[in-house]
Write a protein that holds these residues in place. Structure first.
Motif, PDB file in Angstrom:
ATOM      1  N   PHE A 126       0.833  -1.203   0.000  1.00 33.33           N
ATOM      2  CA  PHE A 126       0.000   0.000   0.000  1.00 33.33           C
ATOM      3  C   PHE A 126       0.874   1.261   0.000  1.00 33.33           C
ATOM      4  O   PHE A 126       1.925   1.304   0.633  1.00 33.33           O
ATOM      5  CB  PHE A 126      -0.910  -0.006   1.241  1.00 33.33           C
ATOM      6  CG  PHE A 126      -1.816   1.199   1.303  1.00 33.33           C
ATOM      7  CD1 PHE A 126      -2.926   1.297   0.473  1.00 33.33           C
ATOM      8  CD2 PHE A 126      -1.534   2.247   2.180  1.00 33.33           C
ATOM      9  CE1 PHE A 126      -3.742   2.399   0.514  1.00 33.33           C
ATOM     10  CE2 PHE A 126      -2.351   3.357   2.221  1.00 33.33           C
ATOM     11  CZ  PHE A 126      -3.453   3.438   1.397  1.00 33.33           C
ATOM     12  N   ASP A 127       0.442   2.258  -0.792  1.00 36.25           N
ATOM     13  CA  ASP A 127       1.127   3.536  -0.830  1.00 36.25           C
ATOM     14  C   ASP A 127       2.497   3.474  -1.510  1.00 36.25           C
ATOM     15  O   ASP A 127       3.380   4.259  -1.211  1.00 36.25           O
ATOM     16  CB  ASP A 127       1.278   4.100   0.600  1.00 36.25           C
ATOM     17  CG  ASP A 127       1.331   5.626   0.553  1.00 36.25           C
ATOM     18  OD1 ASP A 127       0.888   6.187  -0.468  1.00 36.25           O
ATOM     19  OD2 ASP A 127       1.825   6.223   1.517  1.00 36.25           O
ATOM     20  N   ARG A 205      -5.779   6.753  -6.454  1.00 39.76           N
ATOM     21  CA  ARG A 205      -6.240   7.404  -5.227  1.00 39.76           C
ATOM     22  C   ARG A 205      -6.468   6.425  -4.100  1.00 39.76           C
ATOM     23  O   ARG A 205      -6.091   6.661  -2.952  1.00 39.76           O
ATOM     24  CB  ARG A 205      -7.553   8.121  -5.522  1.00 39.76           C
ATOM     25  CG  ARG A 205      -7.505   9.561  -5.062  1.00 39.76           C
ATOM     26  CD  ARG A 205      -8.828  10.178  -5.291  1.00 39.76           C
ATOM     27  NE  ARG A 205      -9.228  10.808  -4.062  1.00 39.76           N
ATOM     28  CZ  ARG A 205     -10.125  11.754  -4.002  1.00 39.76           C
ATOM     29  NH1 ARG A 205     -10.749  12.149  -5.088  1.00 39.76           N
ATOM     30  NH2 ARG A 205     -10.425  12.302  -2.851  1.00 39.76           N
ATOM     31  N   THR A 206      -7.067   5.268  -4.456  1.00 44.33           N
ATOM     32  CA  THR A 206      -7.404   4.291  -3.431  1.00 44.33           C
ATOM     33  C   THR A 206      -6.166   3.605  -2.879  1.00 44.33           C
ATOM     34  O   THR A 206      -6.090   3.312  -1.690  1.00 44.33           O
ATOM     35  CB  THR A 206      -8.330   3.204  -4.020  1.00 44.33           C
ATOM     36  OG1 THR A 206      -9.269   3.841  -4.861  1.00 44.33           O
ATOM     37  CG2 THR A 206      -9.038   2.448  -2.931  1.00 44.33           C
ATOM     38  N   LEU A 207      -5.207   3.335  -3.732  1.00 42.55           N
ATOM     39  CA  LEU A 207      -4.085   2.501  -3.327  1.00 42.55           C
ATOM     40  C   LEU A 207      -2.903   3.300  -2.792  1.00 42.55           C
ATOM     41  O   LEU A 207      -1.885   2.721  -2.442  1.00 42.55           O
ATOM     42  CB  LEU A 207      -3.630   1.627  -4.512  1.00 42.55           C
ATOM     43  CG  LEU A 207      -4.719   0.702  -5.065  1.00 42.55           C
ATOM     44  CD1 LEU A 207      -4.207  -0.088  -6.250  1.00 42.55           C
ATOM     45  CD2 LEU A 207      -5.232  -0.242  -3.986  1.00 42.55           C
ATOM     46  N   THR A 208      -3.036   4.625  -2.799  1.00 43.22           N
ATOM     47  CA  THR A 208      -1.953   5.426  -2.225  1.00 43.22           C
ATOM     48  C   THR A 208      -2.564   6.450  -1.279  1.00 43.22           C
ATOM     49  O   THR A 208      -3.765   6.714  -1.315  1.00 43.22           O
ATOM     50  CB  THR A 208      -1.157   6.191  -3.292  1.00 43.22           C
ATOM     51  OG1 THR A 208      -2.025   7.146  -3.901  1.00 43.22           O
ATOM     52  CG2 THR A 208      -0.596   5.267  -4.345  1.00 43.22           C
ATOM     53  N   ASN A 209      -1.684   7.015  -0.485  1.00 45.07           N
ATOM     54  CA  ASN A 209      -2.142   8.036   0.439  1.00 45.07           C
ATOM     55  C   ASN A 209      -2.074   9.394  -0.260  1.00 45.07           C
ATOM     56  O   ASN A 209      -1.271  10.250   0.091  1.00 45.07           O
ATOM     57  CB  ASN A 209      -1.250   8.008   1.683  1.00 45.07           C
ATOM     58  CG  ASN A 209      -1.967   8.601   2.866  1.00 45.07           C
ATOM     59  OD1 ASN A 209      -3.108   9.054   2.734  1.00 45.07           O
ATOM     60  ND2 ASN A 209      -1.298   8.613   4.006  1.00 45.07           N
ATOM     61  N   ASN A 210      -2.907   9.564  -1.298  1.00 46.90           N
ATOM     62  CA  ASN A 210      -2.947  10.803  -2.071  1.00 46.90           C
ATOM     63  C   ASN A 210      -1.563  11.251  -2.532  1.00 46.90           C
ATOM     64  O   ASN A 210      -1.163  12.376  -2.339  1.00 46.90           O
ATOM     65  CB  ASN A 210      -3.587  11.920  -1.245  1.00 46.90           C
ATOM     66  CG  ASN A 210      -5.087  11.740  -1.198  1.00 46.90           C
ATOM     67  OD1 ASN A 210      -5.687  11.289  -2.170  1.00 46.90           O
ATOM     68  ND2 ASN A 210      -5.678  12.060  -0.065  1.00 46.90           N
ATOM     69  N   GLN A 211      -0.865  10.326  -3.170  1.00 45.65           N
ATOM     70  CA  GLN A 211       0.465  10.670  -3.664  1.00 45.65           C
ATOM     71  C   GLN A 211       0.463  11.035  -5.143  1.00 45.65           C
ATOM     72  O   GLN A 211       1.328  11.762  -5.602  1.00 45.65           O
ATOM     73  CB  GLN A 211       1.406   9.483  -3.467  1.00 45.65           C
ATOM     74  CG  GLN A 211       1.815   9.282  -2.039  1.00 45.65           C
ATOM     75  CD  GLN A 211       3.175   8.642  -1.988  1.00 45.65           C
ATOM     76  OE1 GLN A 211       4.138   9.200  -2.474  1.00 45.65           O
ATOM     77  NE2 GLN A 211       3.258   7.471  -1.394  1.00 45.65           N
ATOM     78  N   SER A 212      -0.474  10.447  -5.909  1.00 49.36           N
ATOM     79  CA  SER A 212      -0.431  10.662  -7.357  1.00 49.36           C
ATOM     80  C   SER A 212      -0.918  12.059  -7.691  1.00 49.36           C
ATOM     81  O   SER A 212      -1.691  12.662  -6.950  1.00 49.36           O
ATOM     82  CB  SER A 212      -1.302   9.632  -8.066  1.00 49.36           C
ATOM     83  OG  SER A 212      -2.647   9.946  -7.865  1.00 49.36           O
TER      84      SER A 212
END
Lengths: 262, 362
Positions: A126-127, A205-212
């Motif tokens: 994750f993330d 969005r779902t798989l990261t902590n708002n990094q993309s």
């Protein structure tokens, strides 16, 4: 004459939002919200400056580019041998498998979001950029297989055989002879993988902590309201990689659309 | 090197493509596989090359069983009917490709490529891509690649079929010369009997995946073992008449008298099949030995130097080939002359009983 007018009108209609985005990105928020101007009255690079200096913003671009490139590479690496098998060999259930691959693209991404989230959290992916890159494969690998299979089937089987008769081993034949023949197809497949992955929002969005970058752009609402100028500048910057990719593969795409089955 | 096919069969999804073929191919002469489309020429070539595995039977090279040996470990070169080259490589690289794989020194590769290019008159095109060349030049490139390889077995699968008439004649003369004296086993597939005769060597006639006869080309042409072979090895097709012979007199379909003497002499009474080539049916009474029959013209095809006149006689359809222009209207009555000394006589099991004497021309 009338054809030219219609075409011009159509192009203006198409380009207007893009122009407006670029226009906005050089204005400050006061100008954007208070006046309507076709050109920035007080051109400013403040918005771009913010993106290139603020770590959250430029990290977002870096992060997105990483998983997009990773995904394109993985998709092609997996799809090339798969497409070769579908194109050259008859095996049990080959047609069903080929169709099943396509059905993955028919399902809405949201269906896969939850299991991916849970799975990646469990294995510690994750993330990370790998999480998004791998998740996007579920859509891009079938697409790449489908495109490449069309191109490969356009290459006569006799070329493979001639290479074996000439003494080529399979890997050598594949790299030296076969890949140059389907270069257009690889270009087209890479383009589609890149573009899908670049604009995709839900997984990133779902798989990261708002990094993309696409998810960062949805968070520009602050206590002071929406930062229009900053958002527009980020929008312009997200257009650039896509435009660059199109520029580089434009010849392949033109041939690709004509030859392959895309 | 000798290549031996030992009782080879190939079955694909229940249908037999090759039926129990045994064949011994020796180096030094050209071996021709002659047969109509779908007779199994390409299937046999692929088995010889090792691209396909036989369902049963063995392939021996110099007495060693090589049936399961991978293609790339064999010494085989093949030229296809379609012009197969590597489109992304220049003509030079195409010809050099088998040598590069073998890891030869650069200078040696260069010598060999230029040698082959000179032989096949490709020198001006070495830097071009194959797809920018004419069909003849593309096929020359493919042949040059087969040539530089110095393979012990060279397979040419109708290499000239997709070329225009002039180029075909040119290359046909060159081909045997190019591969001459290399100790290669040379196999050439064709659908055209005239091509087989022009190339000489040995011919195997194929029909429905089986070899009907194998021997020196001229011998097969002159005394085809059975009716099938005669049919395969005749262009235009051989005329056939179901005939009964009573005391040396042959009677054809519809009670037409086909004459006596010639190859019919001394045959016991019974039912036979008589075959005669169109070029031995004349429209002009040239000698007293000829047997006149009455026919009705179907079509006449005039090529310029000769005329093919299709006619019907007693319910059978035959063809006469006569030099010069002979224009006959469809439906017209016509006098035709047969030559009993040129009759092929087959028994009721289609086996050859008598062939014309060898003194006269073919």
């Amino acid at each position: 004459m009338s054809r030219r007018v219609i075409l011009t009108a159509y192009l203006v209609f198409l380009m207007l939002p893009i122009y407006w985005l670029i226009n906005m990105s050089f204005k400050d928020n006061t100008e954007i919200t208070n006046t309507m101007s076709l050109f920035p009255l007080h051109p400013t690079l403040k918005n771009y400056g913010e993106i290139f200096t603020n770590v959250t913003w430029y990290r977002g671009f870096q992060f997105s580019l990483t998983y997009v490139v990773l995904n394109t590479l993985i998709s092609l690496a997996v799809a090339l041998p798969a497409a070769y098998a579908f194109s050259r060999y008859r095996f049990l259930g080959d047609k069903h498998l080929f169709f099943w691959l396509l059905t993955n693209r028919m399902a809405p991404p949201a269906v896969f979001a939850l299991p991916f989230f849970n799975l990646y959290s469990a294995v510690g992916l994750f993330d990370t950029s790998w999480a998004v890159a791998l998740a996007h494969c579920i859509f891009n690998v079938p697409l790449a297989v489908w495109i490449l299979e069309g191109f490969m089937s356009g290459v006569p089987r006799e070329i493979d055989e001639t290479a074996y008769l000439d003494g080529y081993s399979f890997p050598r034949f594949f790299v030296r002879i076969f890949i140059p023949l389907i270069a257009n197809g690889i270009g087209v497949a890479a383009f589609f993988c890149f573009m899908f992955s670049w604009v995709e929002l839900l997984f990133s969005r779902t798989l990261t902590n708002n990094q993309s970058i696409s998810s960062i752009m949805t968070r520009t609402v602050s206590a002071a309201g929406i930062d229009w100028g900053l958002l527009a500048a980020a929008g312009v910057l997200t257009l650039i990689p896509g435009a660059l990719v199109i520029w580089f593969v434009r010849d392949y795409i033109a041939k690709g659309f004509a030859l392959g089955r895309v | 090197m000798t290549v031996v096919l030992d009782k080879v069969s190939k079955v694909v999804r229940g249908s037999a493509h090759i039926r129990n073929v045994s064949l011994t191919l020796t180096p030094g002469t050209i071996n021709i596989l002659l047969g109509p489309t779908l007779s199994g020429k390409t299937s046999l070539m692929r088995l010889l090359a090792g691209l396909d595995l036989p369902t049963s039977g063995r392939l021996l090279v110099d007495g060693v069983d090589v049936t399961g040996k991978p293609v790339r470990e064999r010494s085989v070169a093949m030229v296809y009917q379609q012009f197969i080259n590597y489109p992304a490589m220049t003509v030079y690289e195409n010809i050099a490709s088998p040598l590069r794989v073998r890891g030869l020194a650069k200078a040696e590769i260069d010598t060999k490529v230029r040698e082959a290019a000179q032989l096949l008159r490709l020198e001006p095109y070495l830097d071009r891509l194959p797809l920018n060349l004419s069909g003849g030049q593309q096929q020359r490139t493919a042949i040059a690649r087969a040539l530089v390889k110095d393979a012990k077995l060279v397979l040419l699968d109708e290499p000239l079929a997709n070329l225009d008439y002039k180029l075909r004649e040119e290359l046909r003369v060159e081909l045997p010369r190019i591969f001459e004296g290399k100790g290669t086993v040379f196999v050439y597939a064709t659908t055209e009997p005239s091509e087989a005769l022009l190339l000489g060597g040995h011919t195997a006639t194929l029909r429905e995946g089986a070899i009907t006869q194998f021997g020196p080309t001229v011998d097969v042409y002159r005394s085809p073992r059975d009716r099938e072979t005669a049919q395969v090895f005749s262009d235009p097709p051989m005329n056939f008449a179901d005939a009964t012979i009573r005391s040396g007199q042959a009677t054809g379909p519809g009670g037409v008298a086909l004459g006596s003497g010639g190859t019919l002499q001394g045959l016991p009474d019974g039912a036979y099949q008589i075959g005669f080539r169109p070029n031995h049916v004349s429209l002009i009474n040239r000698s007293a030995q000829l047997v006149p029959i009455k026919g009705v013209v179907g079509v006449s095809e005039i090529t310029g130097s000769e005329s093919f006149v299709h006619f019907e006689c007693g319910g059978a359809r035959w063809i006469a080939l006569e030099p010069g222009v002979h224009d006959h209207l469809p439906g017209a009555a016509i006098d035709v002359f047969l030559d009993p000394s040129r009759f092929f006589v087959f028994d009721s099991h289609s086996q050859l009983v008598r062939a014309p004497a060898r003194t006269a021309s073919l």
